[in-house]
Structures are given as structure tokens and as C-alpha cells.
Design an enzyme around this catalytic site. Sequence first.
Site, PDB file in Angstrom:
ATOM      1  N   SER A 159       0.852  -1.197   0.000  1.00 40.81           N
ATOM      2  CA  SER A 159       0.000   0.000   0.000  1.00 40.81           C
ATOM      3  C   SER A 159       0.889   1.249   0.000  1.00 40.81           C
ATOM      4  O   SER A 159       2.103   1.160   0.235  1.00 40.81           O
ATOM      5  CB  SER A 159      -0.890   0.008   1.248  1.00 40.81           C
ATOM      6  OG  SER A 159      -0.075   0.183   2.405  1.00 40.81           O
ATOM      7  N   ASP A 199      -1.407  -1.872  -3.839  1.00 42.70           N
ATOM      8  CA  ASP A 199      -2.758  -2.004  -3.274  1.00 42.70           C
ATOM      9  C   ASP A 199      -3.349  -0.606  -3.045  1.00 42.70           C
ATOM     10  O   ASP A 199      -2.734   0.226  -2.364  1.00 42.70           O
ATOM     11  CB  ASP A 199      -2.636  -2.763  -1.941  1.00 42.70           C
ATOM     12  CG  ASP A 199      -3.976  -3.141  -1.342  1.00 42.70           C
ATOM     13  OD1 ASP A 199      -4.925  -3.376  -2.111  1.00 42.70           O
ATOM     14  OD2 ASP A 199      -4.055  -3.216  -0.090  1.00 42.70           O
ATOM     15  N   GLU A 206     -11.573  -0.625  -9.166  1.00 47.70           N
ATOM     16  CA  GLU A 206     -12.592  -0.926  -8.148  1.00 47.70           C
ATOM     17  C   GLU A 206     -13.869  -0.173  -8.452  1.00 47.70           C
ATOM     18  O   GLU A 206     -13.853   1.010  -8.788  1.00 47.70           O
ATOM     19  CB  GLU A 206     -12.102  -0.571  -6.734  1.00 47.70           C
ATOM     20  CG  GLU A 206     -13.196  -0.810  -5.682  1.00 47.70           C
ATOM     21  CD  GLU A 206     -12.710  -0.853  -4.248  1.00 47.70           C
ATOM     22  OE1 GLU A 206     -11.510  -1.099  -4.036  1.00 47.70           O
ATOM     23  OE2 GLU A 206     -13.541  -0.634  -3.350  1.00 47.70           O
ATOM     24  N   HIS A 246     -12.898  -3.337   5.062  1.00 50.06           N
ATOM     25  CA  HIS A 246     -11.533  -3.479   5.570  1.00 50.06           C
ATOM     26  C   HIS A 246     -11.519  -3.534   7.096  1.00 50.06           C
ATOM     27  O   HIS A 246     -12.413  -3.003   7.741  1.00 50.06           O
ATOM     28  CB  HIS A 246     -10.675  -2.303   5.097  1.00 50.06           C
ATOM     29  CG  HIS A 246     -10.401  -2.325   3.622  1.00 50.06           C
ATOM     30  ND1 HIS A 246     -10.957  -1.429   2.745  1.00 50.06           N
ATOM     31  CD2 HIS A 246      -9.637  -3.153   2.871  1.00 50.06           C
ATOM     32  CE1 HIS A 246     -10.535  -1.702   1.510  1.00 50.06           C
ATOM     33  NE2 HIS A 246      -9.739  -2.748   1.564  1.00 50.06           N
TER      34      HIS A 246
HETATM   35  P1  13P Z   1      -8.598  -6.950   5.385  1.00 51.61           P
HETATM   36  O1  13P Z   1      -8.600  -5.708   6.212  1.00 51.61           O
HETATM   37  O2  13P Z   1      -9.883  -7.716   5.535  1.00 51.61           O
HETATM   38  O3  13P Z   1      -7.418  -7.811   5.641  1.00 51.61           O
HETATM   39  O4  13P Z   1      -8.532  -6.513   3.843  1.00 51.61           O
HETATM   40  C1  13P Z   1      -7.301  -6.152   3.290  1.00 51.61           C
HETATM   41  C2  13P Z   1      -7.447  -5.532   1.951  1.00 51.61           C
HETATM   42  O5  13P Z   1      -8.488  -5.522   1.336  1.00 51.61           O
HETATM   43  C3  13P Z   1      -6.232  -4.930   1.371  1.00 51.61           C
HETATM   44  O6  13P Z   1      -6.494  -4.303   0.163  1.00 51.61           O
HETATM   45  O1  G3H Z   2      -6.822  -2.023   2.349  1.00 54.38           O
HETATM   46  C1  G3H Z   2      -5.889  -1.494   2.954  1.00 54.38           C
HETATM   47  C2  G3H Z   2      -4.793  -2.309   3.465  1.00 54.38           C
HETATM   48  O2  G3H Z   2      -5.199  -3.000   4.616  1.00 54.38           O
HETATM   49  C3  G3H Z   2      -3.558  -1.498   3.645  1.00 54.38           C
HETATM   50  O3  G3H Z   2      -3.640  -0.728   4.783  1.00 54.38           O
HETATM   51  O4  G3H Z   2      -2.967   1.550   3.985  1.00 54.38           O
HETATM   52  O5  G3H Z   2      -2.793   0.911   6.412  1.00 54.38           O
HETATM   53  O6  G3H Z   2      -1.215  -0.040   4.717  1.00 54.38           O
HETATM   54  P1  G3H Z   2      -2.588   0.506   4.995  1.00 54.38           P
HETATM   55 ZN    ZN Z   3      -8.415  -3.369   0.101  1.00 57.26          ZN
END
Ligand code: 13P
Ligand code: G3H
Ligand code: ZN
Length: 332
Positions: free
Chosen positions: A72, A104, A156, A202
Site C-alpha cells: 500500500s 494495493d 474498483e 476493511h
Molecule cells: P482486510 O482488512 O480484511 O485484511 O482486507 C485487506 C485488503 O483488502 C487490502 O487491500
Molecule cells: O486495504 C488497505 C490495506 O489494509 C492497507 O492498509 O494503507 O494501512 O497499509 P494501509
Molecule cells: Zn483493500
Amino acid sequence: MKGAAACFEYYKYIGTAGSARQMGFITSAHMLADALEGGYAVGAFNVNNMEIIQGIIDAAIEQKSPFILQVSQGARKYAGMPYIIKLCEAAMAEGPEDIVLHLDHGESFEVCREFLDSGFMSVMIDASSRPYSENIAETKRVAEYAHSKGAVVEGELGMLSGIEDDVKVDEASSKFTDPSQACEFVEKTGVDSLAIAIGTSHGAFKYSGDPYLDFARLEEIASLLPGFPLVLHGASSVPDGIVSLANEYGGKITGSKGVPEEMLAKAASMGIAKINVDTDIRLAVTASIRKYLYSNPEDFDPRGYLREAREAVKGMVMHKMQAVLNSSGRMH
Ligand code: 13P
Ligand code: G3H
Ligand code: ZN
């Protein structure tokens, strides 16, 4: 709309952009196509540091399972891009010949371009909170740039949110992915996979009522986009055992609930080719470190608790590969 005609023919990029690679990093095109054909999903795991990467790689090697490492913007901010890239390159020396390294939730074209220019062969543009036409425009821009480099793109459509007790299913489902829009979105943007909203969210607190996934909606979207990989975000199961362990050693996590493994397996058999997991990794790391530090109060060598964390990630990912992703023996 069950059994509706496909909205258009897919799979234009496999064999061209889908087969490209950079620094050992490959696209997810073949992996996701294999998953769709096999009726399973590939686990996409968020990585932030060396121990998490090592835990996932060790699990994948032992399970002979395909996997995706995803990063991410927050992970880049935490570890720094050079570390992320070098750690993943180091992982390739350990076993897998090549790795799908994926951005991500890239928030804009500019962010996606930075990751693509750093060697990522797979990016997600998440413009899902913008108006539909802007989401299309931004996603198309990313897809064009990514394809010019041989890379692939996940878009998305819809808003992720769990179903709360006080929110009617009708209200919540208005944020879910509209099947006919999904078709149009894929066609207009040229994305290679699509994250859809069918009831997940999430984090560790997905539902205050019973867990729910809109399987009818998934069936409809999958029937309109046959052979096209769909992605499920927010797919952590938030196992009670891990939460209890964290709480037993000083944690205060209450009211957590995830997506049951049986639901994930069902979704994987219905067209979900990629399942995103971050929260379960966070929980595994934290519970193991809490337990270790509590049980070894005299120990201040970080290698003690970080080794435990790495093992916990490996155990969690292996379990997921066996129980949910059903992909044993399918390493590409
Ligand atoms: P979770 O928070 O359910 O693990 O989902 C992670 C996610 O979608 C990362 O893009
Ligand atoms: O969907 C988000 C992921 O869980 C990544 O989370 O942006 O805190 O790294 P983050
Ligand atoms: Zn996600």
C-alpha cells in the site's frame, strides 16, 4: 439476471502485456486466469517489513501455492520503496523464480505511475470513491500507461462496507457493485481485474450482525464477465483464536468479526480470483509478539519476538492457503 449473456469477450492482454516481466516481477494475468479456471482464488497479502515477506514466502513454498505480495502507499511510507523492492528481490533468491508485486489501493494516476516506474507489474487504481465518470477516466488513464509497460491493472467499482445491525440490507447494498455498471466499467477502462463490493469491509470489525456476502450479486457479475478475474478486498477472517490470544496478553480488541472461511471458499468458486488479506497478518504479528514479550519479560533481543512474528505469519498464511484458497500444489 442469472445466466445473462456475457457483456463482451475478455482476455486481450494475456500473452502480450500479461507475460511481461521486470526485475523478476511479473503480472498476475496468468495466475488469475489459472485460478478462475481451477475455481480457487490467489491470496494477495499486504507486506510492510522483512518478517512479513519471509513468513508469506515460507508458507507459499511449503504449500506450493501461488501468492501475490501487495504494497500500500502506507507500506511505502513506512518501509521506503527501495527496501520493499530489495526485500522482494531477495525473496526470489529464496525460492520463487518470480513474484507478483502489486500496488494495493493506489489513489491516483500519479501514484500508480510511480509504482509502475519502480518496477511493479501490477497496480490497483482505487478511484471508487469518486463519481462514476471520474473513476472511469482515472482508471482508463492508469490502464493505458500500465499496458504501455506490459503491466496489468485492478480497478474498483462500488464501496466496501460491512452490514451493520442498524443498516438495512437495501441501504448497504446501494453501495455494492452494480452488475451492469461493472460490465461497462471493464469495457470502458480496459482493466485486467475488478474489485467488487459485495458485503466485505476493511479491518477487524466487518459486521456487528451476522456475516454476509451478496452471492447473488457475485453470480450475476461473474455471469456477465465470464473469464474475467474479480477481486475481493476486506477478506480477512479475523479468527477468534488469534484475537483471544492478543487479548490474553494485554490486547483490547473487542467486537471483531471477519468473513467466515466457508464464505471465502464459496466466493472463490464463483469467480473471485484474488482475495486480499492484511488484517489477519496484523493480528498474527501482534498476538505473537504480545505473547512472546509477556512470556519472556527478561528478553530484549528483537530477534526473539520478530522470529515468533514471522512464524505466526507463516502459520496463518499456510492455513489460509489450505482452508480457503485451496491452491495447494498449484505454484506456477
Ligand atoms: P482486510 O482488512 O480484511 O485484511 O482486507 C485487506 C485488503 O483488502 C487490502 O487491500
Ligand atoms: O486495504 C488497505 C490495506 O489494509 C492497507 O492498509 O494503507 O494501512 O497499509 P494501509
Ligand atoms: Zn483493500
